[in-house]
Design a protein around this motif. Structure first.
Motif, PDB file in Angstrom:
ATOM      1  N   VAL A   1      19.012  52.751  56.438  1.00 45.91           N
ATOM      2  CA  VAL A   1      18.710  52.050  55.194  1.00 45.91           C
ATOM      3  C   VAL A   1      17.223  51.723  55.122  1.00 45.91           C
ATOM      4  O   VAL A   1      16.582  51.884  54.080  1.00 45.91           O
TER       5      VAL A   1
ATOM      6  N   ILE B   1      17.497  46.697  48.927  1.00 45.38           N
ATOM      7  CA  ILE B   1      18.745  46.459  49.650  1.00 45.38           C
ATOM      8  C   ILE B   1      19.532  45.338  48.982  1.00 45.38           C
ATOM      9  O   ILE B   1      18.984  44.284  48.656  1.00 45.38           O
TER      10      ILE B   1
ATOM     11  N   THR C   1      13.256  46.367  50.414  1.00 44.90           N
ATOM     12  CA  THR C   1      13.508  46.523  51.845  1.00 44.90           C
ATOM     13  C   THR C   1      12.484  45.753  52.683  1.00 44.90           C
ATOM     14  O   THR C   1      12.846  45.047  53.626  1.00 44.90           O
TER      15      THR C   1
ATOM     16  N   CYS D   1      15.826  53.563  51.874  1.00 45.09           N
ATOM     17  CA  CYS D   1      16.051  52.806  50.632  1.00 45.09           C
ATOM     18  C   CYS D   1      14.835  52.008  50.166  1.00 45.09           C
ATOM     19  O   CYS D   1      14.081  51.460  50.966  1.00 45.09           O
TER      20      CYS D   1
ATOM     21  N   ILE E   1      16.466  54.240  45.063  1.00 49.11           N
ATOM     22  CA  ILE E   1      17.462  54.390  46.125  1.00 49.11           C
ATOM     23  C   ILE E   1      17.832  52.990  46.593  1.00 49.11           C
ATOM     24  O   ILE E   1      17.024  52.271  47.173  1.00 49.11           O
ATOM     25  N   LEU E   2      19.076  52.607  46.326  1.00 42.81           N
ATOM     26  CA  LEU E   2      19.557  51.274  46.673  1.00 42.81           C
ATOM     27  C   LEU E   2      20.427  51.336  47.911  1.00 42.81           C
ATOM     28  O   LEU E   2      21.397  52.094  47.975  1.00 42.81           O
ATOM     29  N   GLY E   3      20.101  50.538  48.905  1.00 44.29           N
ATOM     30  CA  GLY E   3      20.946  50.407  50.084  1.00 44.29           C
ATOM     31  C   GLY E   3      21.968  49.317  49.861  1.00 44.29           C
ATOM     32  O   GLY E   3      21.613  48.197  49.485  1.00 44.29           O
TER      33      GLY E   3
END
Length: 321
Positions: A193, A200, A214, A197, A29-31
């Motif tokens: 985020v 980031i 993160t 995430c 999961i990329l912010g």
């Protein structure tokens, strides 16, 4: 899974994207963060094939978005900032329409029911979309992105219009997606985020200014590390002893916890680790350490530092870039 390489996008004389590059691994999961006008939506629209770039490439699971658009797009579910819903259709009819548009091979009724249940709109499936609240329209838009179980889910401000309880529920859904999907999540709400995430990427004025886990983002934006130390004993002795330790650049008393107990902020050079030296110096002086922990920049502080020059130059920007 997703590789963005040297993207360039110009709007006339406006350089919206300047050699933007990053990758997103399967199940990650990329912010994707940045101030208004930084290039977030432009980048997402190019990744999904809605915009053409002036240079660079985007590949989805090995398929180039320009050379193999059908194969690449079949792997993407996209929720833009404005949900692409038809106001005169019911929720169910709309999702059935999307199912047909995407040429999904999964069992239609079962699959659509599973998606509606996942985003909690199964109880309003017979209602006309135009009569729904903004929050429910957002959920319907999220549902269309999930139709077909695409391997990559791209969400541009997915919690806009949701109330606090719905936001918490949506966060849970997004975190759950990582088990089977790769997610790119764009938001202005930094706490979201941080909670959702794994990694980031920060974009500012069309350039990537940070790409980190993160929890490690603060290290990217600062030349010093920070410790928070709570000590029982003479405050002047603590300040003197810790201030003399090699690598320490600054030490100050932050607050009084109780009688004779104070909290101190210790800053030290990034390439060093002064924790053992702090412990030994204070222990030797019979000063009792009650707590010692890392105290880096918050996500908000890191974000503000990374984007502090955004808008400071004379570059003109159009809305939505």
């Amino acid at each position: 899974m997703v590789e963005v390489k040297n993207l360039v996008k110009n709007y006339g004389s406006i350089n919206a994207l300047d050699n933007v590059s990053f990758t997103v691994e399967k199940g990650e999961i990329l912010g994707f963060l940045g101030p208004n006008g930084a290039g977030k939506s432009t980048t997402l629209n190019i990744i999904t094939g809605y915009l053409f770039s002036n240079g660079g490439t985007v590949t989805i699971d090995g398929y180039d978005i320009l050379e193999n658009p059908m194969q690449a797009r079949s792997k993407i579910g996209y929720l833009p900032e404005q949900p692409p819903v038809y106001s005169d259709m019911t929720v169910l009819k709309y999702l059935e329409f999307i199912y047909g548009l995407k040429k999904v091979k999964l069992p239609r009724k079962q699959h659509i029911e599973e998606v509606m249940k996942l985003v909690k709109i199964d109880d309003i499936k017979g209602r006309v979309i135009g009569n729904l609240s903004k929050g429910y329209k957002q959920r319907v838009g999220f549902a269309q992105a999930l139709i077909g179980n695409p391997e990559v889910i791209i969400l541009d401000e997915p919690t806009v219009g949701l109330d606090p309880r719905q936001i918490v529920e949506m966060r849970s859904v997004i975190r759950g997606l990582a088990k089977k999907h790769t997610v790119i999540f764009s938001s202005h709400i930094l706490s979201e985020v941080a909670n959702i995430c794994d990694r980031i990427v920060v974009i500012s004025e069309g350039k990537i200014v940070a790409d980190a886990k993160t929890a490690e983002l603060s290290a990217v934006t600062s030349d010093v590390k920070k410790l928070s130390v709570i000590v029982e004993g003479s405050s002047s002795s603590v300040l003197s002893l810790v201030g003399e330790i090699e690598g320490v650049t600054k030490v100050r008393r932050v607050s009084q916890i109780s009688e004779g107990v104070f909290e101190y902020a210790v800053e030290y050079k990034k390439e060093t680790d002064v924790r053992r030296a702090v412990f030994k110096a204070l222990a030797k002086a019979n000063l009792v350490i009650l707590e010692m922990k890392d105290s880096g920049l918050s996500l908000e502080d890191s974000y503000m530092q990374l984007t502090k020059f955004a808008g400071a130059n004379t570059r003109q920007k159009k809305g939505g870039i």
